[in-house]
Design a protein around this motif. Sequence first.
Motif, mmCIF file in Angstrom:
data_model
loop_
_atom_site.group_PDB
_atom_site.id
_atom_site.type_symbol
_atom_site.label_atom_id
_atom_site.label_comp_id
_atom_site.label_asym_id
_atom_site.label_seq_id
_atom_site.Cartn_x
_atom_site.Cartn_y
_atom_site.Cartn_z
ATOM 1 N N LEU A 140 -5.712 5.144 -6.826
ATOM 2 C CA LEU A 140 -6.391 3.991 -7.433
ATOM 3 C C LEU A 140 -7.820 4.289 -7.871
ATOM 4 O O LEU A 140 -8.542 5.012 -7.195
ATOM 5 C CB LEU A 140 -6.462 2.845 -6.408
ATOM 6 N N GLN B 259 0.029 -2.047 -5.157
ATOM 7 C CA GLN B 259 -1.370 -1.612 -5.290
ATOM 8 C C GLN B 259 -1.678 -1.177 -6.730
ATOM 9 O O GLN B 259 -0.911 -0.428 -7.346
ATOM 10 C CB GLN B 259 -1.690 -0.489 -4.312
ATOM 11 N N GLY C 231 -4.706 10.031 0.091
ATOM 12 C CA GLY C 231 -5.058 8.762 0.724
ATOM 13 C C GLY C 231 -4.684 8.765 2.191
ATOM 14 O O GLY C 231 -3.758 9.461 2.613
ATOM 15 N N VAL D 78 0.863 -1.187 0.000
ATOM 16 C CA VAL D 78 0.000 0.000 0.000
ATOM 17 C C VAL D 78 0.897 1.234 0.000
ATOM 18 O O VAL D 78 1.777 1.375 0.858
ATOM 19 C CB VAL D 78 -0.912 0.015 1.243
ATOM 20 N N TYR D 79 0.681 2.098 -0.965
ATOM 21 C CA TYR D 79 1.332 3.400 -0.968
ATOM 22 C C TYR D 79 0.261 4.350 -0.425
ATOM 23 O O TYR D 79 -0.651 4.779 -1.142
ATOM 24 C CB TYR D 79 1.753 3.744 -2.403
ATOM 25 N N VAL E 50 -8.012 3.390 4.188
ATOM 26 C CA VAL E 50 -7.591 1.984 4.316
ATOM 27 C C VAL E 50 -8.631 1.215 5.125
ATOM 28 O O VAL E 50 -9.052 0.112 4.751
ATOM 29 C CB VAL E 50 -6.197 1.884 4.994
ATOM 30 N N PHE F 277 -3.867 5.241 -1.969
ATOM 31 C CA PHE F 277 -4.693 4.027 -1.894
ATOM 32 C C PHE F 277 -6.174 4.389 -1.835
ATOM 33 O O PHE F 277 -6.947 4.054 -2.732
ATOM 34 C CB PHE F 277 -4.248 3.184 -0.697
#
Length: 560
Positions: free
Chosen positions: A442, A403, A48, A34-35, A53, A39
Motif C-alpha cells: 500500500l 486493503q 509487511g 489485511v493482506y 500493523v 499492508f
Amino acid sequence: MSGTEWFAVVDSSTRSTGDRGGRRWWRDAAVYQVYPRSFADGTADGVGDFAGVLARLEHFTELGVDAVWFSPFYPSSLHDGGYDVDDFRAVDPRIGTLEQFDEIVKGLHARGIRVIVDIVPNHSSDEHVLFQAAVASSTGSPERALYHFRPGLGENGELPPSDWQSLFGGSAWTRVPDGEWYLHLFSRHQPDWNWAHPAVHEEFERTLRFWGDRGVDGFRVDVAMMLAKDMTDPLPPWAQVSAGLPMLQGGAATAAEAAFEPGSNPIFDRDEVQDIYAAWRSLFEEYDPPLAAVAEAWVPPARRARYASAQSLGQAFNFDLMAAAWRKEAFREAIDQNLGAAAEAGSSSTWVLSNHDIVRHPTRYEPETEGLSPTRRRRIGLERGRAASLLMMALPGSAYIYQGEELGLPEVLDIPESAAQDPVAGIEGVVFPTRDGSRVPLPWDRSHPSFGFGAAPAHLPQPPWFTDFAASVQRDDPRSTLSMYRRALRLRRLMDIDAPLEWTDLGAGVLAFRRGTVLSVTNFSEQPVELPPAPVLLASDLSATATLPPNTSIWLGRLD
Ligand code: NOJ
C-alpha cells in the motif's frame, strides 16, 4: 454542496449499530481485509508485518470499520501467498510473533474493532510437520492416512491416479520418491487433508481453540466447500467433476451443467462437509460471544444457505457482485438473489467487490470503448469503482473491504515477470489469474521512497503513479476516495440495520433502493439523471446535487 457541509453531516454521526457487543455483531459489520505481507512494513525488510500493523492501528479507527480480517500470517514457504501453511498455530517470524499478535488483538479490541483470522482447512503446505512425516513414512502408514495418498496407474504406477486438475493448472497429483501420489487441488506445495480421518478434525479443532483462546472473534474459512471428498474408486473423470462449478467459471453457477446431483460431487460442496461445520459451530458457541465464521464457499446461491445457517458457519461470502459487470441489471440480479439466499439461511448477506484473488474493481470497471485515452479509461474506472463501493455500503448485510480499496487503488497491471510471486502467474486457463497486481504494498505517504510502506523497497514493485493514491494525499481531501469511505462507514452506522431493501424505479440505467430513511441511487447510464428533491447525505462525486452524473452513486435522505 460544499466540503464543509459534507463534513458537517459526517461529524454528527455518533450512534453505533445495534447489538455490536452481542452474538450478531457480524451481520452488518464492515470488515477490512489485511493482506499482511503488503499492508505495512515495520521491520525494514520490504515485507509487511505485525510491527507495521501495530503502527497503523489508527487507520482502522479513522476508517470506521467494525472488524479486521487478517489473511494468513502463519509460517509458510510462500508458494501461495501464505495459503500454504506450515504451522497453523504460529506466526511467520518474518511477520512477527505471537506476542505481537496478542498486542494487535488488544489494540483493536480497545478501539472497539473485532478480529477475524483466516483458517485454511482444505490443505496444509508440503512443509507441514505432518506432511513431512507422511512423506517420510510408507504406503498404508497412519501418517499417510492424514492426506490423500494412493498408487498411480500404468504398469509401474507412473501415471497419476486420475486426470484431476489442480485449480492452479496441471495435474492435481504429485508423486513422492517411493512412487505413491498425493492429491493437491491447489499447488503441489498444498497437499489436501483427508477429512475422513478423525485426527484431522482434532488437529483443526485444536487450531480453532488456539486462536479463539487468544481472543479472536471469528474465522474466514478458506475454500470451505472443498474439505469433504469421496475418493471411492474409480475416480470419475475431471470433465465430470468440474462441470458447472461456479468457482471454475469465476462467478455465478450453472447448476444445469452439473454432472452430479447437488451435494454429491466428489470434491466440491458435498453434503457431509456440513458435519464438520456443525461440530465447529458447537465449538464456537462455547465462547461468549460465540465466535463468528464466514465461509469462502464457491457454491450456487441456492446452496449457500447451508454454509450460512446458524447451525453451520453463520455467514458465507457471496462473490456475485464481484463477478457482475458494470450494468444495472447485473448488480440488481446479484443483490436480489443474495438477499433471497440470506433470508432463506436466516443469515445476512456479505458483499465483496475486491479481494486478494481478483483484479481490483476500479480496473475491472474501466470501459473498453475504443478511442479513449488510458487516463480517461482509468478515470471512468475509478468513478465507477467509487460508485459501486458506495452502493455496496448501503446494502443490508456485511461489507468486506480489501486493503487499498479505500484509496481507490487500481490494479497494477505491469508487474515484470521477474518480480512475479503468484504461483499461477503466466499459466493459461487457471481459476485465479495472476493475483500479484492486487497485492502490491500500500502507498501510505507520497513523499517517501516506498510510499511509506516501509524503509526498504517493497517486495512487489510499486508503480510511480501510486503517488496520486497515497493515504497522505487523500486524508484531508474531502473529494478523495478515502474521505468517501470514512464518511460512508460512519453514516452506515446510523442506518437502521433491520430496514429491508425496497427497489424504487428512477428510470432506465438507474439502480435505486430505499432502506429506511435513506435512498441510494446509482447511475449506470451515460446520461445525467434527475434526482428527487431530498437532502444529500453523501455522493461519490461532490458535484452531484439536483442531478446525478453517469458513473456516480448518491445517498439521499436523513439519518438522525
Ligand atoms: C482461496 C484463497 O483466497 C486464495 O488466495 C488461495 O490461493 C486459495 N484459496 C487456496 O488456499
